[in-house]
Scaffold this motif. Structure first.
Motif, PDB file in Angstrom:
ATOM      1  N   MET A   1      -9.370   5.976   8.050  1.00 39.34           N
ATOM      2  CA  MET A   1      -9.192   5.960   6.619  1.00 39.34           C
ATOM      3  C   MET A   1      -7.790   6.495   6.313  1.00 39.34           C
ATOM      4  O   MET A   1      -7.451   7.594   6.728  1.00 39.34           O
ATOM      5  N   PRO A   2      -6.999   5.701   5.572  1.00 41.81           N
ATOM      6  CA  PRO A   2      -5.638   6.152   5.258  1.00 41.81           C
ATOM      7  C   PRO A   2      -5.655   7.370   4.323  1.00 41.81           C
ATOM      8  O   PRO A   2      -6.499   7.479   3.434  1.00 41.81           O
ATOM      9  N   GLY A   3      -4.697   8.238   4.536  1.00 43.79           N
ATOM     10  CA  GLY A   3      -4.578   9.433   3.709  1.00 43.79           C
ATOM     11  C   GLY A   3      -3.891   9.123   2.387  1.00 43.79           C
ATOM     12  O   GLY A   3      -3.539   7.984   2.071  1.00 43.79           O
ATOM     13  N   THR A   4      -3.650  10.165   1.595  1.00 41.39           N
ATOM     14  CA  THR A   4      -3.049  10.020   0.278  1.00 41.39           C
ATOM     15  C   THR A   4      -1.630   9.488   0.363  1.00 41.39           C
ATOM     16  O   THR A   4      -1.253   8.587  -0.401  1.00 41.39           O
ATOM     17  N   THR A   5      -0.862   9.970   1.304  1.00 44.51           N
ATOM     18  CA  THR A   5       0.530   9.525   1.440  1.00 44.51           C
ATOM     19  C   THR A   5       0.587   8.050   1.800  1.00 44.51           C
ATOM     20  O   THR A   5       1.379   7.287   1.216  1.00 44.51           O
ATOM     21  N   GLU A   6      -0.266   7.630   2.733  1.00 40.85           N
ATOM     22  CA  GLU A   6      -0.279   6.218   3.129  1.00 40.85           C
ATOM     23  C   GLU A   6      -0.693   5.320   1.970  1.00 40.85           C
ATOM     24  O   GLU A   6      -0.149   4.228   1.781  1.00 40.85           O
ATOM     25  N   MET A   7      -1.668   5.767   1.190  1.00 34.03           N
ATOM     26  CA  MET A   7      -2.111   4.978   0.038  1.00 34.03           C
ATOM     27  C   MET A   7      -1.004   4.835  -0.998  1.00 34.03           C
ATOM     28  O   MET A   7      -0.834   3.755  -1.588  1.00 34.03           O
ATOM     29  N   MET A   8      -0.232   5.898  -1.211  1.00 31.48           N
ATOM     30  CA  MET A   8       0.890   5.836  -2.164  1.00 31.48           C
ATOM     31  C   MET A   8       1.946   4.849  -1.680  1.00 31.48           C
ATOM     32  O   MET A   8       2.487   4.075  -2.477  1.00 31.48           O
ATOM     33  N   VAL A   9       2.239   4.835  -0.393  1.00 34.49           N
ATOM     34  CA  VAL A   9       3.226   3.911   0.163  1.00 34.49           C
ATOM     35  C   VAL A   9       2.732   2.478   0.019  1.00 34.49           C
ATOM     36  O   VAL A   9       3.483   1.578  -0.392  1.00 34.49           O
ATOM     37  N   ILE A  10       1.460   2.247   0.311  1.00 33.44           N
ATOM     38  CA  ILE A  10       0.887   0.894   0.184  1.00 33.44           C
ATOM     39  C   ILE A  10       0.935   0.437  -1.274  1.00 33.44           C
ATOM     40  O   ILE A  10       1.300  -0.711  -1.570  1.00 33.44           O
ATOM     41  N   LEU A  11       0.591   1.314  -2.200  1.00 33.72           N
ATOM     42  CA  LEU A  11       0.628   0.990  -3.628  1.00 33.72           C
ATOM     43  C   LEU A  11       2.056   0.681  -4.082  1.00 33.72           C
ATOM     44  O   LEU A  11       2.285  -0.283  -4.827  1.00 33.72           O
ATOM     45  N   LEU A  12       3.024   1.457  -3.628  1.00 31.30           N
ATOM     46  CA  LEU A  12       4.423   1.227  -3.966  1.00 31.30           C
ATOM     47  C   LEU A  12       4.907  -0.124  -3.455  1.00 31.30           C
ATOM     48  O   LEU A  12       5.570  -0.872  -4.184  1.00 31.30           O
ATOM     49  N   ILE A  13       4.548  -0.454  -2.228  1.00 33.18           N
ATOM     50  CA  ILE A  13       4.936  -1.759  -1.656  1.00 33.18           C
ATOM     51  C   ILE A  13       4.285  -2.889  -2.449  1.00 33.18           C
ATOM     52  O   ILE A  13       4.930  -3.910  -2.736  1.00 33.18           O
ATOM     53  N   ALA A  14       3.013  -2.736  -2.833  1.00 33.50           N
ATOM     54  CA  ALA A  14       2.324  -3.760  -3.615  1.00 33.50           C
ATOM     55  C   ALA A  14       3.006  -3.966  -4.954  1.00 33.50           C
ATOM     56  O   ALA A  14       3.187  -5.109  -5.406  1.00 33.50           O
ATOM     57  N   VAL A  15       3.416  -2.887  -5.616  1.00 37.19           N
ATOM     58  CA  VAL A  15       4.096  -2.992  -6.910  1.00 37.19           C
ATOM     59  C   VAL A  15       5.435  -3.701  -6.731  1.00 37.19           C
ATOM     60  O   VAL A  15       5.818  -4.555  -7.547  1.00 37.19           O
ATOM     61  N   LEU A  16       6.156  -3.388  -5.673  1.00 36.66           N
ATOM     62  CA  LEU A  16       7.440  -4.039  -5.433  1.00 36.66           C
ATOM     63  C   LEU A  16       7.281  -5.522  -5.116  1.00 36.66           C
ATOM     64  O   LEU A  16       8.078  -6.351  -5.562  1.00 36.66           O
ATOM     65  N   LEU A  17       6.252  -5.871  -4.363  1.00 35.59           N
ATOM     66  CA  LEU A  17       6.054  -7.278  -3.983  1.00 35.59           C
ATOM     67  C   LEU A  17       5.518  -8.128  -5.132  1.00 35.59           C
ATOM     68  O   LEU A  17       5.981  -9.246  -5.362  1.00 35.59           O
ATOM     69  N   PHE A  18       4.509  -7.631  -5.835  1.00 32.14           N
ATOM     70  CA  PHE A  18       3.827  -8.451  -6.832  1.00 32.14           C
ATOM     71  C   PHE A  18       4.219  -8.129  -8.265  1.00 32.14           C
ATOM     72  O   PHE A  18       3.979  -8.929  -9.156  1.00 32.14           O
ATOM     73  N   GLY A  19       4.765  -6.986  -8.505  1.00 37.01           N
ATOM     74  CA  GLY A  19       5.079  -6.585  -9.874  1.00 37.01           C
ATOM     75  C   GLY A  19       3.881  -5.924 -10.514  1.00 37.01           C
ATOM     76  O   GLY A  19       2.727  -6.219 -10.183  1.00 37.01           O
TER      77      GLY A  19
END
Length: 85
Positions: A1-19
């Motif tokens: 299970m990804p931790g809080t830091t990993e989830m924030m990085v994934i969310l940031l990448i998703a926002v950058l890719l999809f808007g």
């Protein structure tokens, strides 16, 4: 299970890719697709169960029909041989 830091990085990448505007639409369509998949899987499982239950009933009916046909054929053969004599 990804931790809080990993989830924030994934969310940031998703926002950058999809808007930011497309992420709710993407999540909604993903949820709908998962729902359709689950619905289809349930339907297939029900059909397989019905086939399994229906298959044993059909086999029993076919056996009964074959037995009846054999008895009828034997009776007809007996009557034919009696009338020939």
């Amino acid at each position: 299970m990804p931790g809080t830091t990993e989830m924030m990085v994934i969310l940031l990448i998703a926002v950058l890719l999809f808007g930011a505007n497309k992420i709710p639409k993407l999540a909604r369509s993903t949820g709908e697709a998962m729902g359709e998949f689950q619905k289809g899987r349930t339907e297939v499982e029900q059909e397989l169960e019905e086939m399994k239950e229906g298959g044993s009933d059909t086999a029993t009916e076919e056996t009964a029909d074959t037995t009846t046909e054999t008895s009828t054929t034997e009776e007809t053969s007996s009557e034919s041989s009696k009338s020939s004599n």
